[in-house]
Design a protein around this motif. Structure first.
Motif, PDB file in Angstrom:
ATOM      1  N   GLU A  58       0.834  -1.193   0.000  1.00 52.49           N
ATOM      2  CA  GLU A  58       0.000   0.000   0.000  1.00 52.49           C
ATOM      3  C   GLU A  58       0.873   1.248   0.000  1.00 52.49           C
ATOM      4  O   GLU A  58       2.064   1.180   0.310  1.00 52.49           O
ATOM      5  CB  GLU A  58      -0.937   0.007   1.214  1.00 52.49           C
ATOM      6  N   LEU A  59       0.267   2.361  -0.358  1.00 47.90           N
ATOM      7  CA  LEU A  59       0.957   3.647  -0.372  1.00 47.90           C
ATOM      8  C   LEU A  59       0.109   4.632   0.413  1.00 47.90           C
ATOM      9  O   LEU A  59      -1.127   4.631   0.289  1.00 47.90           O
ATOM     10  CB  LEU A  59       1.139   4.141  -1.810  1.00 47.90           C
ATOM     11  N   PHE A  60       0.763   5.454   1.215  1.00 48.09           N
ATOM     12  CA  PHE A  60       0.074   6.447   2.026  1.00 48.09           C
ATOM     13  C   PHE A  60       0.424   7.853   1.550  1.00 48.09           C
ATOM     14  O   PHE A  60       1.492   8.089   0.990  1.00 48.09           O
ATOM     15  CB  PHE A  60       0.496   6.316   3.497  1.00 48.09           C
ATOM     16  N   GLY A  72      -9.568  15.449  -3.731  1.00 46.46           N
ATOM     17  CA  GLY A  72     -10.296  14.856  -4.847  1.00 46.46           C
ATOM     18  C   GLY A  72      -9.378  14.157  -5.839  1.00 46.46           C
ATOM     19  O   GLY A  72      -9.706  13.088  -6.361  1.00 46.46           O
ATOM     20  N   PHE A  73      -8.222  14.753  -6.091  1.00 47.45           N
ATOM     21  CA  PHE A  73      -7.222  14.155  -6.982  1.00 47.45           C
ATOM     22  C   PHE A  73      -6.794  12.792  -6.452  1.00 47.45           C
ATOM     23  O   PHE A  73      -6.786  11.798  -7.186  1.00 47.45           O
ATOM     24  CB  PHE A  73      -6.021  15.099  -7.106  1.00 47.45           C
ATOM     25  N   TYR A  74      -6.461  12.736  -5.160  1.00 48.05           N
ATOM     26  CA  TYR A  74      -6.023  11.471  -4.574  1.00 48.05           C
ATOM     27  C   TYR A  74      -7.152  10.440  -4.563  1.00 48.05           C
ATOM     28  O   TYR A  74      -6.920   9.262  -4.824  1.00 48.05           O
ATOM     29  CB  TYR A  74      -5.470  11.692  -3.169  1.00 48.05           C
ATOM     30  N   GLU A  75      -8.366  10.875  -4.269  1.00 41.16           N
ATOM     31  CA  GLU A  75      -9.490   9.938  -4.255  1.00 41.16           C
ATOM     32  C   GLU A  75      -9.724   9.342  -5.642  1.00 41.16           C
ATOM     33  O   GLU A  75     -10.016   8.153  -5.763  1.00 41.16           O
ATOM     34  CB  GLU A  75     -10.748  10.630  -3.738  1.00 41.16           C
ATOM     35  N   LYS A  76      -9.585  10.130  -6.696  1.00 41.14           N
ATOM     36  CA  LYS A  76      -9.745   9.613  -8.059  1.00 41.14           C
ATOM     37  C   LYS A  76      -8.703   8.555  -8.390  1.00 41.14           C
ATOM     38  O   LYS A  76      -8.915   7.703  -9.247  1.00 41.14           O
ATOM     39  CB  LYS A  76      -9.655  10.752  -9.083  1.00 41.14           C
ATOM     40  N   LEU A  77      -7.555   8.610  -7.701  1.00 43.38           N
ATOM     41  CA  LEU A  77      -6.491   7.637  -7.910  1.00 43.38           C
ATOM     42  C   LEU A  77      -6.639   6.405  -7.021  1.00 43.38           C
ATOM     43  O   LEU A  77      -5.782   5.525  -7.032  1.00 43.38           O
ATOM     44  CB  LEU A  77      -5.126   8.290  -7.665  1.00 43.38           C
ATOM     45  N   GLY A  78      -7.715   6.346  -6.237  1.00 42.65           N
ATOM     46  CA  GLY A  78      -7.976   5.164  -5.424  1.00 42.65           C
ATOM     47  C   GLY A  78      -7.596   5.263  -3.959  1.00 42.65           C
ATOM     48  O   GLY A  78      -7.690   4.279  -3.231  1.00 42.65           O
ATOM     49  N   PHE A  79      -7.164   6.435  -3.502  1.00 38.98           N
ATOM     50  CA  PHE A  79      -6.840   6.610  -2.086  1.00 38.98           C
ATOM     51  C   PHE A  79      -8.129   6.765  -1.283  1.00 38.98           C
ATOM     52  O   PHE A  79      -9.089   7.378  -1.755  1.00 38.98           O
ATOM     53  CB  PHE A  79      -5.977   7.858  -1.879  1.00 38.98           C
ATOM     54  N   VAL A  80      -8.129   6.217  -0.074  1.00 40.77           N
ATOM     55  CA  VAL A  80      -9.258   6.368   0.841  1.00 40.77           C
ATOM     56  C   VAL A  80      -8.724   6.800   2.205  1.00 40.77           C
ATOM     57  O   VAL A  80      -7.593   6.471   2.583  1.00 40.77           O
ATOM     58  CB  VAL A  80     -10.084   5.064   0.974  1.00 40.77           C
ATOM     59  N   ALA A  81      -9.549   7.514   2.933  1.00 38.57           N
ATOM     60  CA  ALA A  81      -9.164   8.002   4.259  1.00 38.57           C
ATOM     61  C   ALA A  81      -8.981   6.826   5.215  1.00 38.57           C
ATOM     62  O   ALA A  81      -9.756   5.870   5.207  1.00 38.57           O
ATOM     63  CB  ALA A  81     -10.218   8.955   4.793  1.00 38.57           C
ATOM     64  N   ASP A  87      -0.259  15.718  12.046  1.00 37.84           N
ATOM     65  CA  ASP A  87       0.072  17.140  11.936  1.00 37.84           C
ATOM     66  C   ASP A  87      -1.053  17.925  11.283  1.00 37.84           C
ATOM     67  O   ASP A  87      -0.826  18.793  10.440  1.00 37.84           O
ATOM     68  CB  ASP A  87       1.384  17.342  11.157  1.00 37.84           C
ATOM     69  N   GLY A  88      -2.295  17.607  11.625  1.00 38.96           N
ATOM     70  CA  GLY A  88      -3.450  18.307  11.082  1.00 38.96           C
ATOM     71  C   GLY A  88      -3.839  17.901   9.673  1.00 38.96           C
ATOM     72  O   GLY A  88      -4.728  18.504   9.079  1.00 38.96           O
ATOM     73  N   GLU A  89      -3.174  16.886   9.134  1.00 36.00           N
ATOM     74  CA  GLU A  89      -3.482  16.430   7.778  1.00 36.00           C
ATOM     75  C   GLU A  89      -4.146  15.056   7.819  1.00 36.00           C
ATOM     76  O   GLU A  89      -3.775  14.186   8.600  1.00 36.00           O
ATOM     77  CB  GLU A  89      -2.207  16.356   6.934  1.00 36.00           C
ATOM     78  N   MET A  90      -5.120  14.882   6.954  1.00 38.65           N
ATOM     79  CA  MET A  90      -5.839  13.630   6.801  1.00 38.65           C
ATOM     80  C   MET A  90      -4.944  12.608   6.109  1.00 38.65           C
ATOM     81  O   MET A  90      -4.339  12.930   5.078  1.00 38.65           O
ATOM     82  CB  MET A  90      -7.075  13.964   5.952  1.00 38.65           C
ATOM     83  N   VAL A  91      -4.826  11.416   6.647  1.00 36.34           N
ATOM     84  CA  VAL A  91      -3.998  10.363   6.051  1.00 36.34           C
ATOM     85  C   VAL A  91      -4.874   9.494   5.150  1.00 36.34           C
ATOM     86  O   VAL A  91      -5.958   9.062   5.539  1.00 36.34           O
ATOM     87  CB  VAL A  91      -3.305   9.503   7.133  1.00 36.34           C
ATOM     88  N   LEU A  92      -4.370   9.244   3.946  1.00 32.34           N
ATOM     89  CA  LEU A  92      -5.067   8.431   2.951  1.00 32.34           C
ATOM     90  C   LEU A  92      -4.199   7.222   2.606  1.00 32.34           C
ATOM     91  O   LEU A  92      -2.982   7.277   2.699  1.00 32.34           O
ATOM     92  CB  LEU A  92      -5.319   9.234   1.678  1.00 32.34           C
ATOM     93  N   ARG A  93      -4.861   6.152   2.180  1.00 33.05           N
ATOM     94  CA  ARG A  93      -4.178   4.901   1.866  1.00 33.05           C
ATOM     95  C   ARG A  93      -4.706   4.366   0.534  1.00 33.05           C
ATOM     96  O   ARG A  93      -5.881   4.465   0.247  1.00 33.05           O
ATOM     97  CB  ARG A  93      -4.482   3.908   2.970  1.00 33.05           C
ATOM     98  N   ARG A  94      -3.785   3.787  -0.240  1.00 33.06           N
ATOM     99  CA  ARG A  94      -4.174   3.147  -1.499  1.00 33.06           C
ATOM    100  C   ARG A  94      -3.481   1.801  -1.584  1.00 33.06           C
ATOM    101  O   ARG A  94      -2.260   1.710  -1.506  1.00 33.06           O
ATOM    102  CB  ARG A  94      -3.743   3.987  -2.708  1.00 33.06           C
ATOM    103  N   PRO A  95      -4.271   0.718  -1.747  1.00 34.69           N
ATOM    104  CA  PRO A  95      -3.641  -0.582  -1.951  1.00 34.69           C
ATOM    105  C   PRO A  95      -2.920  -0.612  -3.296  1.00 34.69           C
ATOM    106  O   PRO A  95      -3.315   0.075  -4.237  1.00 34.69           O
ATOM    107  CB  PRO A  95      -4.796  -1.573  -1.933  1.00 34.69           C
ATOM    108  N   LEU A  96      -1.848  -1.386  -3.366  1.00 35.57           N
ATOM    109  CA  LEU A  96      -1.078  -1.493  -4.618  1.00 35.57           C
ATOM    110  C   LEU A  96      -1.401  -2.782  -5.352  1.00 35.57           C
ATOM    111  O   LEU A  96      -1.932  -3.690  -4.851  1.00 35.57           O
ATOM    112  CB  LEU A  96       0.417  -1.424  -4.325  1.00 35.57           C
TER     113      LEU A  96
END
Length: 96
Positions: A58-60, A72-81, A87-96
């Motif tokens: 996976e990639l974070f 929105g860009f990251y979500e279109k690429l398959g990342f999910v919260a 540090d105040g930022e939402m972490v997203l993950r995408r399976p590889l």
């Protein structure tokens, strides 16, 4: 990130095989080069690269949600919260 011979942006990846949690630290594209597919293509190449790394499943990435942000860009690429916040930022993950 280059378009032919022109630098249009850069990306930074946390790539430590001894701790296989691969994290895209930064993706930056010059404002005038956005919306032309450079970011998407760079991310596709990054996915291919990270899949070759030891233990990579996976990639974070993280971002600040809000208008004009990259969520929105990251979500279109398959990342999910993930539900994590760093540090105040939402972490997203995408399976590889």
């Amino acid at each position: 990130i280059y378009a032919d011979e022109v630098p249009v942006g850069f990306m930074m990846l946390s790539d430590d095989a001894s701790r296989p949690r691969y994290f895209l630290w930064r993706l930056m594209l010059g404002a005038r080069y956005q919306k032309f597919g450079f970011g998407k293509r760079a991310m596709e190449l990054l996915f291919e690269y990270v899949q070759t790394r030891p233990g990579a499943t996976e990639l974070f990435v993280s971002c600040v949600p809000g208008e004009g942000g990259p969520l929105g860009f990251y979500e279109k690429l398959g990342f999910v919260a993930t539900g994590e916040v760093e540090d105040g930022e939402m972490v997203l993950r995408r399976p590889l």
